[in-house]
Structures are given as C-alpha cells and as structure tokens.
Write a protein that holds these residues in place. Sequence first.
Motif, mmCIF file in Angstrom:
data_model
loop_
_atom_site.group_PDB
_atom_site.id
_atom_site.type_symbol
_atom_site.label_atom_id
_atom_site.label_comp_id
_atom_site.label_asym_id
_atom_site.label_seq_id
_atom_site.Cartn_x
_atom_site.Cartn_y
_atom_site.Cartn_z
ATOM 1 N N ARG A 21 0.771 -1.196 0.152
ATOM 2 C CA ARG A 21 -0.111 -0.094 0.071
ATOM 3 C C ARG A 21 1.002 1.286 0.083
ATOM 4 N NH1 ARG A 21 -3.065 2.963 -2.332
ATOM 5 N NH2 ARG A 21 -4.130 4.553 -1.028
ATOM 6 N N GLU A 22 1.975 1.275 0.838
ATOM 7 C CA GLU A 22 2.736 2.419 0.718
ATOM 8 C C GLU A 22 3.386 2.563 -0.723
ATOM 9 O OE1 GLU A 22 5.794 1.411 3.909
ATOM 10 O OE2 GLU A 22 4.765 2.386 5.391
ATOM 11 N N ALA A 23 3.831 1.428 -1.222
ATOM 12 C CA ALA A 23 4.292 1.466 -2.801
ATOM 13 C C ALA A 23 3.301 2.116 -3.522
ATOM 14 C CB ALA A 23 4.896 0.373 -3.144
ATOM 15 N N ASP A 24 2.169 1.772 -3.499
ATOM 16 C CA ASP A 24 0.893 2.093 -4.475
ATOM 17 C C ASP A 24 0.669 3.485 -4.070
ATOM 18 O OD1 ASP A 24 0.565 -0.218 -5.220
ATOM 19 O OD2 ASP A 24 -0.869 -0.862 -4.084
ATOM 20 N N MET A 25 0.685 3.978 -2.745
ATOM 21 C CA MET A 25 0.469 5.539 -2.595
ATOM 22 C C MET A 25 1.755 6.395 -3.083
ATOM 23 S SD MET A 25 -0.748 5.191 1.387
ATOM 24 C CE MET A 25 -0.446 6.707 1.938
ATOM 25 N N THR A 26 2.789 5.992 -3.170
ATOM 26 C CA THR A 26 3.930 6.440 -3.702
ATOM 27 C C THR A 26 3.859 6.676 -5.237
ATOM 28 O OG1 THR A 26 5.374 5.989 -1.934
ATOM 29 C CG2 THR A 26 6.279 6.647 -4.127
ATOM 30 N N LYS A 27 3.297 5.482 -5.837
ATOM 31 C CA LYS A 27 3.147 5.516 -7.235
ATOM 32 C C LYS A 27 1.841 6.690 -7.527
ATOM 33 C CE LYS A 27 4.495 0.889 -8.170
ATOM 34 N NZ LYS A 27 3.885 -0.676 -8.307
ATOM 35 N N VAL A 40 9.918 19.754 -12.265
ATOM 36 C CA VAL A 40 10.642 20.001 -11.322
ATOM 37 C C VAL A 40 9.919 19.876 -9.987
ATOM 38 C CG1 VAL A 40 11.964 21.777 -10.010
ATOM 39 C CG2 VAL A 40 12.163 21.885 -12.525
ATOM 40 N N VAL A 41 10.571 19.211 -8.892
ATOM 41 C CA VAL A 41 9.969 19.115 -7.819
ATOM 42 C C VAL A 41 11.111 19.321 -6.611
ATOM 43 C CG1 VAL A 41 8.951 17.234 -5.835
ATOM 44 C CG2 VAL A 41 8.411 16.937 -8.400
ATOM 45 N N LEU A 42 10.637 20.439 -5.859
ATOM 46 C CA LEU A 42 11.661 20.966 -4.806
ATOM 47 C C LEU A 42 11.210 20.116 -3.551
ATOM 48 C CD1 LEU A 42 11.628 24.237 -5.834
ATOM 49 C CD2 LEU A 42 13.335 22.518 -6.441
ATOM 50 N N THR A 43 11.992 19.692 -2.655
ATOM 51 C CA THR A 43 11.622 19.140 -1.493
ATOM 52 C C THR A 43 12.864 19.434 -0.504
ATOM 53 O OG1 THR A 43 11.023 17.262 -0.291
ATOM 54 C CG2 THR A 43 12.453 16.847 -2.188
ATOM 55 N N THR A 44 12.323 19.633 0.800
ATOM 56 C CA THR A 44 13.359 19.787 1.863
ATOM 57 C C THR A 44 13.935 18.281 2.449
ATOM 58 O OG1 THR A 44 11.695 20.152 3.476
ATOM 59 C CG2 THR A 44 12.790 21.964 2.398
ATOM 60 N N LYS A 45 12.796 17.369 1.916
ATOM 61 C CA LYS A 45 13.031 15.890 2.386
ATOM 62 C C LYS A 45 13.742 14.836 1.549
ATOM 63 C CE LYS A 45 10.999 16.721 6.610
ATOM 64 N NZ LYS A 45 11.492 16.689 7.718
ATOM 65 N N GLY A 46 13.949 13.792 1.772
ATOM 66 C CA GLY A 46 14.642 12.815 0.938
ATOM 67 C C GLY A 46 13.479 12.347 -0.135
ATOM 68 N N ILE A 47 13.847 11.772 -1.035
ATOM 69 C CA ILE A 47 12.919 11.222 -2.132
ATOM 70 C C ILE A 47 12.935 9.754 -2.125
ATOM 71 C CG2 ILE A 47 12.206 11.092 -4.533
ATOM 72 C CD1 ILE A 47 13.297 14.016 -5.006
ATOM 73 N N ASP A 48 12.006 8.973 -2.086
ATOM 74 C CA ASP A 48 11.780 7.485 -1.980
ATOM 75 C C ASP A 48 12.645 6.842 -3.139
ATOM 76 O OD1 ASP A 48 10.036 5.033 -2.685
ATOM 77 O OD2 ASP A 48 9.902 5.230 -0.500
ATOM 78 N N ASP A 49 13.314 5.764 -2.847
ATOM 79 C CA ASP A 49 14.038 5.224 -3.681
ATOM 80 C C ASP A 49 13.201 4.794 -5.091
ATOM 81 O OD1 ASP A 49 16.226 5.555 -2.544
ATOM 82 O OD2 ASP A 49 16.272 3.433 -1.616
ATOM 83 N N MET A 50 11.982 4.408 -4.843
ATOM 84 C CA MET A 50 11.226 4.011 -5.700
ATOM 85 C C MET A 50 10.516 5.138 -6.648
ATOM 86 S SD MET A 50 7.403 2.063 -5.882
ATOM 87 C CE MET A 50 7.047 2.732 -4.334
ATOM 88 N N ALA A 51 10.316 6.308 -6.124
ATOM 89 C CA ALA A 51 10.039 7.522 -6.906
ATOM 90 C C ALA A 51 11.444 7.886 -7.695
ATOM 91 C CB ALA A 51 9.848 8.682 -5.983
ATOM 92 N N LEU A 52 12.511 7.695 -7.499
ATOM 93 C CA LEU A 52 13.702 8.124 -8.196
ATOM 94 C C LEU A 52 13.792 7.143 -9.297
ATOM 95 C CD1 LEU A 52 16.175 8.564 -5.364
ATOM 96 C CD2 LEU A 52 15.085 10.215 -6.681
ATOM 97 N N LYS A 53 13.384 5.846 -9.292
ATOM 98 C CA LYS A 53 13.384 5.173 -10.386
ATOM 99 C C LYS A 53 12.486 5.582 -11.317
ATOM 100 C CE LYS A 53 14.881 1.276 -7.705
ATOM 101 N NZ LYS A 53 14.433 -0.178 -7.002
ATOM 102 N N THR A 58 16.197 10.849 -11.304
ATOM 103 C CA THR A 58 17.436 10.737 -10.545
ATOM 104 C C THR A 58 18.249 11.962 -10.462
ATOM 105 O OG1 THR A 58 18.613 10.001 -12.750
ATOM 106 C CG2 THR A 58 17.711 8.363 -11.040
ATOM 107 N N LYS A 59 17.710 13.246 -11.380
ATOM 108 C CA LYS A 59 18.446 14.433 -11.491
ATOM 109 C C LYS A 59 18.118 14.969 -10.182
ATOM 110 C CE LYS A 59 18.127 14.031 -16.244
ATOM 111 N NZ LYS A 59 17.491 14.457 -17.430
#
Length: 68
Positions: A21-27, A40-53, A58-59
Amino acid sequence: MQLGVQILVTDPREFEKIRQREADMTKERIEKLLKAGANVVLTTKGIDDMALKKEDATKNKRESDIKV
C-alpha cells in the motif's frame, strides 16, 4: 510530515500488505505530479528510492547545492 505513527505487525502477510500500500501511494503521488506536468519538484526531505526510479527522476540536488 512526521505523524508519530507506530504500527505493530505480527503477521508477515499483513506487513507485506502495508508495504504494498505504501508503494501504491508513492506511485499515485508520482502519477499526479507527472499528470500535472511537473518537471521540477523541490523538497526539503529525501525522495523515496522507488520515486527516483520513475521517469528518470535521478536528477536531484541537495538544497545546499542550489543557489537562489
């Protein structure tokens, strides 16, 4: 946003359901950003590995690397 939520799972099958479910929510969130036309997405937190793929996301740069 940290909510301070703690989940205790004793059944491995339930744990896998939660992870899926967490993976589905990220998707879903990624799809919403792409559908909105974001390039462009600006964030102060990290980005989930799945989102980076997804969609060559990856930029990414650290906040300290960006001059305003």
